[in-house]
Design a protein around this motif. Structure first.
Motif, mmCIF file in Angstrom:
data_model
loop_
_atom_site.group_PDB
_atom_site.id
_atom_site.type_symbol
_atom_site.label_atom_id
_atom_site.label_comp_id
_atom_site.label_asym_id
_atom_site.label_seq_id
_atom_site.Cartn_x
_atom_site.Cartn_y
_atom_site.Cartn_z
ATOM 1 N N THR A 213 0.844 -1.195 0.000
ATOM 2 C CA THR A 213 0.000 0.000 0.000
ATOM 3 C C THR A 213 0.879 1.245 0.000
ATOM 4 O O THR A 213 0.661 2.184 -0.782
ATOM 5 C CB THR A 213 -0.938 0.009 1.216
ATOM 6 N N GLY A 214 1.834 1.289 0.900
ATOM 7 C CA GLY A 214 2.883 2.293 0.828
ATOM 8 C C GLY A 214 2.569 3.666 1.367
ATOM 9 O O GLY A 214 3.426 4.549 1.317
ATOM 10 N N ASN A 215 1.362 3.880 1.893
ATOM 11 C CA ASN A 215 1.037 5.234 2.346
ATOM 12 C C ASN A 215 0.418 5.275 3.743
ATOM 13 O O ASN A 215 -0.088 6.306 4.160
ATOM 14 C CB ASN A 215 0.108 5.923 1.342
ATOM 15 N N GLY A 216 0.455 4.157 4.463
ATOM 16 C CA GLY A 216 0.015 4.151 5.842
ATOM 17 C C GLY A 216 -1.451 4.442 6.056
ATOM 18 O O GLY A 216 -1.828 5.023 7.073
ATOM 19 N N THR A 217 -2.307 4.018 5.127
ATOM 20 C CA THR A 217 -3.730 4.349 5.228
ATOM 21 C C THR A 217 -4.614 3.178 5.631
ATOM 22 O O THR A 217 -5.677 3.388 6.213
ATOM 23 C CB THR A 217 -4.257 4.895 3.889
ATOM 24 N N VAL A 218 -4.246 1.946 5.317
ATOM 25 C CA VAL A 218 -5.119 0.803 5.578
ATOM 26 C C VAL A 218 -4.301 -0.380 6.078
ATOM 27 O O VAL A 218 -3.082 -0.428 5.929
ATOM 28 C CB VAL A 218 -5.894 0.367 4.310
ATOM 29 N N THR A 219 -4.990 -1.353 6.680
ATOM 30 C CA THR A 219 -4.365 -2.628 7.013
ATOM 31 C C THR A 219 -4.901 -3.695 6.061
ATOM 32 O O THR A 219 -6.050 -3.633 5.625
ATOM 33 C CB THR A 219 -4.655 -3.053 8.464
ATOM 34 N N GLY A 220 -4.063 -4.654 5.764
ATOM 35 C CA GLY A 220 -4.474 -5.738 4.882
ATOM 36 C C GLY A 220 -3.400 -6.801 4.809
ATOM 37 O O GLY A 220 -2.226 -6.542 5.077
ATOM 38 N N GLY A 221 -3.806 -8.018 4.458
ATOM 39 C CA GLY A 221 -2.864 -9.122 4.302
ATOM 40 C C GLY A 221 -3.222 -9.948 3.093
ATOM 41 O O GLY A 221 -4.330 -9.835 2.553
ATOM 42 N N VAL A 222 -2.285 -10.777 2.655
ATOM 43 C CA VAL A 222 -2.545 -11.641 1.512
ATOM 44 C C VAL A 222 -1.698 -12.898 1.632
ATOM 45 O O VAL A 222 -0.573 -12.857 2.149
ATOM 46 C CB VAL A 222 -2.262 -10.917 0.178
ATOM 47 N N VAL A 223 -2.269 -14.022 1.191
ATOM 48 C CA VAL A 223 -1.537 -15.285 1.054
ATOM 49 C C VAL A 223 -1.499 -15.630 -0.428
ATOM 50 O O VAL A 223 -2.548 -15.732 -1.068
ATOM 51 C CB VAL A 223 -2.225 -16.435 1.820
ATOM 52 N N VAL A 224 -0.305 -15.785 -0.969
ATOM 53 C CA VAL A 224 -0.134 -16.149 -2.380
ATOM 54 C C VAL A 224 0.264 -17.613 -2.457
ATOM 55 O O VAL A 224 1.207 -18.051 -1.786
ATOM 56 C CB VAL A 224 0.937 -15.282 -3.066
ATOM 57 N N ASP A 225 -0.443 -18.363 -3.281
ATOM 58 C CA ASP A 225 -0.187 -19.797 -3.458
ATOM 59 C C ASP A 225 0.624 -20.004 -4.732
ATOM 60 O O ASP A 225 0.227 -19.568 -5.810
ATOM 61 C CB ASP A 225 -1.532 -20.527 -3.551
ATOM 62 N N SER A 226 1.775 -20.669 -4.589
ATOM 63 C CA SER A 226 2.614 -20.935 -5.765
ATOM 64 C C SER A 226 1.924 -21.879 -6.740
ATOM 65 O O SER A 226 2.182 -21.836 -7.945
ATOM 66 C CB SER A 226 3.951 -21.547 -5.328
#
Length: 428
Positions: A213-226
């Motif tokens: 995100t880079g701008n300190g505005t939101v929280t979030g996560g992600v899991v990427v599956d190979s």
């Protein structure tokens, strides 16, 4: 973007997952602020609930804005699919949920974010899981820690707070030999600096709150599956290989192949854990990723200049930035993080704990916050904040000793950052 693999990173970070809105022609991904979606008919609804057709049911599970973000991050990481969720910590639980069970353990690096150490050493015990902490520079120790109940190996590509670079190739070889998935937290590096799947990672997790995100505005996560792991090669991962009672005996790996983990993460993980990313947060993150490569270049350039200057300051005992020729991890930069060593590192001050506190309080441009990866330069004394719950021995092992300050270099003018650090060090 049907030929996505042929495009460069800078193109994909803008276009992957984004298509003109079919209803309005809107060029930017719209914020689909809706809870539910109208089914075409009863047959369509039944097909969606049976996982026989892909579509939208309810925004706890799937949402078009979030789906665009999932596709973009998966594409940038070189994965088969991704599942977004509410925070980086949520992503770590989501990554473990399909592969763990009571009595099972994970082997994890001692060099992790303090919150992750707490999550793995304390919180996951409530699920009946446990973690073994090992120095991942010692691959023999990693291999020795694996037993019949181990279900995953976990590390960070660029470790927070010290900026240490993990030898992913070596760790992946250990995990592969044991028939286990390697999970890599790529938050500090981002796929611009490091693509863990190319080094053998099975799953990649991010706190999207940070650099993505880079701008300190939101929280979030992600899991990427190979999409590369054979979940049916043993009986260790029944959630993915065995019949699922909630879907009339469907076997996720047999049915969905490379997308088995992704579909399980949505159909069961988000359905039952409910750690959903809201569409507005997804929108902010999509916009942030559009400039990811530009920002990471500046973060890295600034970090190299600042770290080089700090290394020669009389008040500084040690700088841990892997980009420095003096770093024991410098030889891994070209191999693991070919676009640079990132913008995160620590500084040990000769004056100890009290000097660190005075230093942090004296900075003017740097913001004293519990975050990293912002466009702004950030600083924190980890031992008194993010790693406060740990013993001093654990703090030292994690690279967050009492005399250490974590610095996240932003994209400001490097001369201004150096001047601010200089005046604060003189006061400390």
């Amino acid at each position: 973007m049907t030929d996505a693999p042929s495009y460069g990173f800078d193109t994909l970070q803008i276009h992957a997952g984004a298509r003109p809105d079919p209803a309005t022609g809107a060029r930017q991904v719209p914020i689909y602020q809706t809870t539910a979606y109208v089914f075409r008919d009863a047959e369509h609804a039944a097909a969606l609930f049976n996982l026989q057709e892909v579509g939208y049911i309810y925004s706890r599970l799937t949402n078009p804005t979030v789906a665009a973000l999932q596709e973009r991050v998966a594409t940038l990481e070189g994965g088969a699919g991704a599942v977004c969720c509410s925070s980086g910590h949520a992503a770590q639980i989501m990554a473990l949920f399909p592969i763990m069970a009571p009595g099972r353990n994970i082997v994890v690096s001692t060099r992790l974010y303090g919150g992750s150490i707490t999550q793995f050493s304390q919180t996951i015990k409530r699920f009946g899981w446990s973690a073994k902490f090992v120095d991942f520079d010692d691959t023999d120790a990693v291999a020795a820690a694996i037993d019949d109940d181990t279900r995953a190996v976990f590390c960070e590509s660029i470790a927070n707070p010290g900026g240490y670079i993990t030898d992913l190739d070596a760790i992946a070889a250990v995990a592969d030999q044991a028939g286990l998935p390697l999970i890599v937290d790529n938050t500090s590096a981002t796929p611009y600096l490091c693509r863990p799947i190319e080094h053998g990672a099975t799953l990649v997790v991010h706190s999207m709150t940070k650099y993505l995100t880079g701008n300190g505005t939101v929280t979030g996560g992600v899991v990427v599956d190979s999409g590369n792991f054979d979940w049916s090669a043993s009986d260790k991962f029944p959630s993915l290989s065995a019949p699922e009672p909630a879907y009339h005996g469907l076997k996720f790996h047999e049915t969905f192949g490379p997308l088995a983990f992704t579909f399980h993460g949505i159909a069961i993980g988000l359905r039952d854990l409910g750690m959903t990313l809201n569409p507005q947060a997804a929108h902010y993150t999509l916009m942030g990723i559009e400039t990811l490569s530009l920002r990471m270049q500046r973060h890295t350039e600034n970090a190299m200049r600042v770290a080089s200057w700090l290394e020669n300051h009389p008040a500084v005992e040690l700088v841990t930035y892997a980009g420095l020729p003096s770093s024991p991890y410098n030889d891994r930069v070209a191999r693991i993080c070919p676009n640079g060593a990132g913008g995160l590192f620590t500084v040990a001050l000769k004056g100890g704990y009290d000097s660190c506190v005075k230093f942090v309080d004296s900075l003017q441009i740097f913001s004293h916050v519990a975050n990293l990866g912002d466009t702004r330069s950030l600083v924190i004394h980890s031992a008194s904040t993010t790693h406060r719950q740990l013993t001093e021995e654990q703090q030292i092992a994690a690279g967050a000793a009492p005399n250490v300050v974590r610095i996240s270099i932003g994209i400001e003018d490097a001369d201004d950052l150096i001047a601010d650090l200089d005046q604060a060090l003189n006061q400390a």
